[in-house]
Design a protein around this motif. Structure first.
Motif, PDB file in Angstrom:
ATOM      1  N   MET A 209       6.669   0.973  -0.975  1.00  0.00           N
ATOM      2  CA  MET A 209       7.155   1.247  -2.329  1.00  0.00           C
ATOM      3  C   MET A 209       7.559  -0.043  -3.045  1.00  0.00           C
ATOM      4  O   MET A 209       7.356  -0.175  -4.255  1.00  0.00           O
ATOM      5  N   GLN A 210       8.105  -1.008  -2.311  1.00  0.00           N
ATOM      6  CA  GLN A 210       8.418  -2.298  -2.935  1.00  0.00           C
ATOM      7  C   GLN A 210       7.148  -2.952  -3.469  1.00  0.00           C
ATOM      8  O   GLN A 210       7.133  -3.516  -4.573  1.00  0.00           O
ATOM      9  N   HIS A 211       6.083  -2.874  -2.676  1.00  0.00           N
ATOM     10  CA  HIS A 211       4.794  -3.429  -3.108  1.00  0.00           C
ATOM     11  C   HIS A 211       4.328  -2.750  -4.396  1.00  0.00           C
ATOM     12  O   HIS A 211       3.850  -3.420  -5.328  1.00  0.00           O
ATOM     13  N   GLN A 212       4.475  -1.423  -4.456  1.00  0.00           N
ATOM     14  CA  GLN A 212       4.049  -0.696  -5.653  1.00  0.00           C
ATOM     15  C   GLN A 212       4.880  -1.068  -6.875  1.00  0.00           C
ATOM     16  O   GLN A 212       4.358  -1.195  -7.989  1.00  0.00           O
ATOM     17  N   PHE A 213       6.179  -1.245  -6.674  1.00  0.00           N
ATOM     18  CA  PHE A 213       7.023  -1.585  -7.811  1.00  0.00           C
ATOM     19  C   PHE A 213       6.882  -3.049  -8.223  1.00  0.00           C
ATOM     20  O   PHE A 213       7.375  -3.437  -9.291  1.00  0.00           O
ATOM     21  N   ASN A 214       6.223  -3.849  -7.415  1.00  0.00           N
ATOM     22  CA  ASN A 214       5.819  -5.175  -7.870  1.00  0.00           C
ATOM     23  C   ASN A 214       4.634  -5.091  -8.831  1.00  0.00           C
ATOM     24  O   ASN A 214       4.406  -5.992  -9.633  1.00  0.00           O
ATOM     25  N   LEU A 215       3.872  -3.993  -8.715  1.00  0.00           N
ATOM     26  CA  LEU A 215       2.673  -3.809  -9.536  1.00  0.00           C
ATOM     27  C   LEU A 215       2.926  -2.946 -10.771  1.00  0.00           C
ATOM     28  O   LEU A 215       2.291  -3.140 -11.808  1.00  0.00           O
ATOM     29  N   PHE A 216       3.837  -1.976 -10.637  1.00  0.00           N
ATOM     30  CA  PHE A 216       4.008  -0.958 -11.672  1.00  0.00           C
ATOM     31  C   PHE A 216       5.474  -0.758 -12.035  1.00  0.00           C
ATOM     32  O   PHE A 216       6.371  -1.133 -11.284  1.00  0.00           O
ATOM     33  N   ASP A 217       5.677  -0.117 -13.191  1.00  0.00           N
ATOM     34  CA  ASP A 217       7.023   0.242 -13.628  1.00  0.00           C
ATOM     35  C   ASP A 217       7.405   1.641 -13.145  1.00  0.00           C
ATOM     36  O   ASP A 217       8.583   1.932 -12.947  1.00  0.00           O
ATOM     37  N   ILE A 218       6.432   2.503 -13.007  1.00  0.00           N
ATOM     38  CA  ILE A 218       6.614   3.899 -12.584  1.00  0.00           C
ATOM     39  C   ILE A 218       5.592   4.157 -11.485  1.00  0.00           C
ATOM     40  O   ILE A 218       4.456   3.687 -11.570  1.00  0.00           O
ATOM     41  N   VAL A 219       5.984   4.898 -10.455  1.00  0.00           N
ATOM     42  CA  VAL A 219       5.055   5.178  -9.352  1.00  0.00           C
ATOM     43  C   VAL A 219       5.043   6.678  -9.059  1.00  0.00           C
ATOM     44  O   VAL A 219       6.103   7.286  -8.892  1.00  0.00           O
ATOM     45  N   ARG A 220       3.864   7.233  -8.987  1.00  0.00           N
ATOM     46  CA  ARG A 220       3.661   8.634  -8.618  1.00  0.00           C
ATOM     47  C   ARG A 220       3.174   8.699  -7.181  1.00  0.00           C
ATOM     48  O   ARG A 220       2.247   7.979  -6.800  1.00  0.00           O
ATOM     49  N   ILE A 221       3.804   9.553  -6.361  1.00  0.00           N
ATOM     50  CA  ILE A 221       3.317   9.788  -4.995  1.00  0.00           C
ATOM     51  C   ILE A 221       2.455  11.038  -5.026  1.00  0.00           C
ATOM     52  O   ILE A 221       2.942  12.138  -5.279  1.00  0.00           O
ATOM     53  N   ASP A 222       1.164  10.852  -4.799  1.00  0.00           N
ATOM     54  CA  ASP A 222       0.224  11.977  -4.834  1.00  0.00           C
ATOM     55  C   ASP A 222       0.538  12.958  -3.697  1.00  0.00           C
ATOM     56  O   ASP A 222       0.799  12.544  -2.572  1.00  0.00           O
TER      57      ASP A 222
END
Length: 260
Positions: A209-222
């Motif tokens: 999740m840290q990796h995702q929040f380095n890329l995006f402002d909002i993250v959806r878990i499918d």
């Protein structure tokens, strides 16, 4: 093209750009069965990337430990004609230290290329992210709740998954029969060993999740529903008809992520 798209969004009064996962898609083009939960698709590389500084690449690798095992996984896949990692020789399948050290020596140039690719991709996306922020636009990312069986994660960290002694899943993911399918959906991803993940404080999920929040402002878990319970299908079953729901420690996971 992405920068021009963000400029168009600004002029159109749009404020959120939701994208599919940026990971490497499978042979059918799906990013929901990727060979890595972290690595970006090299086909997204800029046409004319700027020069890469070796010191920057090393710093990027040091802060992204997944890159070491991903690069090894990629070169081993090529060496073994793209076969699943469970079909590799035992030394490579079970990550024998001497065997992997030999691969690192012989494939040094290719491993260096993979690392530079991922650094270049990260830098290019960071430019897009800054461009979006400057225009008040949120980037909305998407990740699969599960990872593919033939992936760098299951190969490098098999203890996090329900696998047998040969590395094959004992239970696979899916959903039971419903209005859309009389036999349900058998996705085939391995299930997590939630007990082990919880025991180390969900470290893998925190890193992901840290990796995702380095890329995006909002993250959806499918398929977020899987953080309540998952449909367990014995691996030898060809459909999802026979299975059972098993609770997952989603509350504890989300609480730990929220604290982080």
């Amino acid at each position: 093209e992405a920068l021009r798209w963000l400029d168009f969004m600004t002029n159109a009064g749009l404020r959120v750009w939701q994208v599919l996962p940026l990971v490497i898609p499978d042979s059918h083009g799906s990013p929901y069965q990727s060979e890595s939960a972290f690595a970006m698709d090299p086909r997204l590389l800029p046409v004319n990337p700027a020069d890469v500084d070796d010191a920057d690449v090393e710093a990027f690798c040091a802060s992204n430990p997944w890159l070491d095992y991903f690069a090894l996984f990629r070169v081993l896949k090529r060496q073994h004609a793209n076969r699943p990692w469970t079909d590799w020789p035992v030394a490579h399948r079970e990550r024998d230290a001497d065997a992997l050290a030999a691969v690192q020596r012989h494939e040094e140039a290719e491993i260096r290329k993979i690392r530079r690719q991922q650094f270049t991709l990260s830098r290019a996306w960071s430019r897009i992210h800054r461009h979006a922020r400057d225009r008040g636009i949120f980037l909305f990312g998407d990740i699969p709740i599960f990872v593919a069986h033939d992936s760098a994660e299951t190969w490098a960290q098999p203890d996090n998954f329900l696998l047998d002694a040969d590395g094959n899943p004992t239970y696979v993911t899916g959903v039971p029969p419903d209005y859309f399918s009389a036999t349900g959906q058998r996705w085939g991803n391995p299930h997590y060993r939630w007990d082990r993940m919880q025991a180390d404080g969900f470290r893998w999920w925190h890193d992901r999740m840290q990796h995702q929040f380095n890329l995006f402002d909002i993250v959806r878990i499918d398929h977020f529903r899987g953080l309540a319970a998952v449909w367990m299908i014995e691996s030898q079953c060809e459909t999802a008809i026979e299975g059972f729901w098993e609770d997952t420690p989603g509350d504890a996971l989300l609480a730990s992520l929220q604290r982080r």
